[in-house]
Scaffold this motif. Structure first.
Motif, short mmCIF file in Angstrom:
data_model
loop_
_atom_site.label_atom_id
_atom_site.label_comp_id
_atom_site.label_asym_id
_atom_site.label_seq_id
_atom_site.Cartn_x
_atom_site.Cartn_y
_atom_site.Cartn_z
N SER A 49 0.82 -1.21 0.00
CA SER A 49 0.00 0.00 0.00
C SER A 49 0.85 1.26 0.00
O SER A 49 2.07 1.22 0.23
CB SER A 49 -0.92 0.00 1.23
N ARG A 106 -3.33 15.93 -1.32
CA ARG A 106 -4.66 15.91 -1.94
C ARG A 106 -5.56 14.89 -1.25
O ARG A 106 -5.10 13.87 -0.74
CB ARG A 106 -4.53 15.56 -3.42
N GLY A 108 -7.77 11.81 -0.43
CA GLY A 108 -7.76 10.43 -0.91
C GLY A 108 -6.42 9.95 -1.44
O GLY A 108 -6.36 8.98 -2.20
N THR A 109 -5.33 10.59 -1.03
CA THR A 109 -4.01 10.22 -1.56
C THR A 109 -3.52 8.87 -1.05
O THR A 109 -2.97 8.07 -1.81
CB THR A 109 -2.97 11.30 -1.20
N ASP A 111 -3.51 5.09 1.11
CA ASP A 111 -4.29 3.91 1.52
C ASP A 111 -4.35 3.81 3.04
O ASP A 111 -5.33 3.30 3.59
CB ASP A 111 -3.64 2.63 0.97
N SER A 149 -6.91 13.08 3.73
CA SER A 149 -5.82 12.52 2.93
C SER A 149 -5.96 11.02 2.69
O SER A 149 -5.29 10.47 1.82
CB SER A 149 -4.48 12.80 3.60
N LEU A 150 -6.83 10.35 3.47
CA LEU A 150 -6.99 8.90 3.34
C LEU A 150 -8.13 8.55 2.39
O LEU A 150 -9.14 9.25 2.32
CB LEU A 150 -7.27 8.28 4.71
N LYS A 151 -7.95 7.45 1.67
CA LYS A 151 -9.01 6.96 0.80
C LYS A 151 -10.18 6.46 1.62
O LYS A 151 -10.04 6.11 2.79
CB LYS A 151 -8.47 5.82 -0.09
N ARG A 152 -11.34 6.39 1.00
CA ARG A 152 -12.52 5.84 1.66
C ARG A 152 -12.23 4.39 2.06
O ARG A 152 -11.76 3.59 1.25
CB ARG A 152 -13.71 5.87 0.70
N GLY A 154 -9.94 3.72 4.23
CA GLY A 154 -8.55 3.70 4.69
C GLY A 154 -8.46 3.67 6.20
O GLY A 154 -9.42 3.95 6.92
N ALA A 208 -16.38 -0.50 3.66
CA ALA A 208 -15.10 -0.79 3.02
C ALA A 208 -15.02 -2.23 2.54
O ALA A 208 -13.97 -2.67 2.07
CB ALA A 208 -13.96 -0.52 4.00
#
Length: 281
Positions: A49, A106, A108-109, A111, A149-152, A154, A208
């Motif tokens: 990741s 940005r 969702g950068t 994992d 900064s974390l993805k959905r 994450g 998730a």
């Protein structure tokens, strides 16, 4: 002995001398390695990741992330710490930044994210910048930025050393207010090696694609007590503790099993184990 965060801001405390002393200490390297592996086990990542290492220092945790096949970016406020990381030719990308001012990436950068022995510094308002604000403001900027900064789906794991229960509560409240699902794990709570890990999720585990909720991450792990810090429905910042009562039957059975695994002799379990007895006169 005074705590480092009570003496100087981190960018001043970790000067060239302290940074190299920290990195070359075999004791610190062993502790850092143990906590980083623990954080990775709690993240339970199914594949290599892209990970953010917050308060990465000289790259000790980053070395482990690399060895486990992950790609990572590290951020730290200490230029001296990052210089040591550059000298050691660490494989991660490095950023000089103050986490108390937010996470400058940005949405969702990443994992996942880890932070080892760092976020307690946010509880101190004494910094080199007059615009840093109160501990509550710094914590809010940090967790808001981390959430974005974390993805959905994450996760993040932050190991930290709170000075007291007030700091622990303040940190957990800031995380849940930012929108995280949060579980506070306590390893070896009755020893001097006691460690706290704040496990955070963006979105529910079910959303998730995983079963259960955040407490499923730690169920069955030896030596761990779970504090569920998630907000209740309609109650912002609510807190429910799921903790064994010391001296209860389940607590006694778990302790006895730990002693057996260490090779020590303990009495056999029976229906009377942990049973309360009335006072006899």
């Amino acid at each position: 002995m005074s705590r480092p965060e009570d003496t100087l801001p981190p960018d001043l405390f970790y000067n060239d001398t302290e940074s190299r002393k920290y990195t070359t200490s075999s004791r610190i390297r062993n502790i850092q390695s143990s906590m980083t592996h623990r954080a990775l086990s709690l993240l339970s990542l199914p594949r290599p990741s892209f990970i953010l290492d917050i308060g990465c220092g000289s790259g000790l945790s980053g070395e482990i992330l690399t060895s486990e096949g992950h790609t990572w970016v590290g951020m730290d406020i200490s230029a001296s710490m990052l210089a040591v990381a550059l000298d050691s030719e660490t494989s991660g990308d490095l950023l000089l930044a103050d986490m108390g001012q937010g996470i400058p990436f940005r949405p969702g950068t990443f994992d996942a994210a880890i932070s080892i022995s760092a976020i307690q510094w946010l509880c101190n308002s004494e910094t080199t910048s007059e615009s840093d604000g109160t501990p509550q403001q710094r914590l809010a900027r940090f967790f808001d930025g981390l959430y974005a900064s974390l993805k959905r789906g994450g996760k993040a794991v932050c190991q930290f050393y709170p000075k007291n229960d007030a700091q622990k509560t303040m940190i957990c409240a800031a995380a849940t207010k930012a929108g995280f699902g949060a579980g506070l794990l306590e390893d070896d709570p009755e020893t001097k090696n006691r460690k706290l890990y704040l496990v955070l999720t963006v979105g529910s585990e079910i959303e998730a694609g995983r079963k259960g909720d955040i407490t499923e991450v730690v169920k069955g792990l030896e030596g761990v007590e779970v504090h569920d810090t998630r907000a209740g429905r309609g109650v912002q910042g609510g807190r429910v503790q799921k903790k064994e009562v010391k001296g209860s039957r389940s607590w006694i059975l778990r302790k006895k099993e730990q002693m057996r695994k260490k090779g020590r002799e303990v009495g056999q379990d029976s229906k009377y184990t942990g049973r309360k007895r009335r006072i006899q006169f």
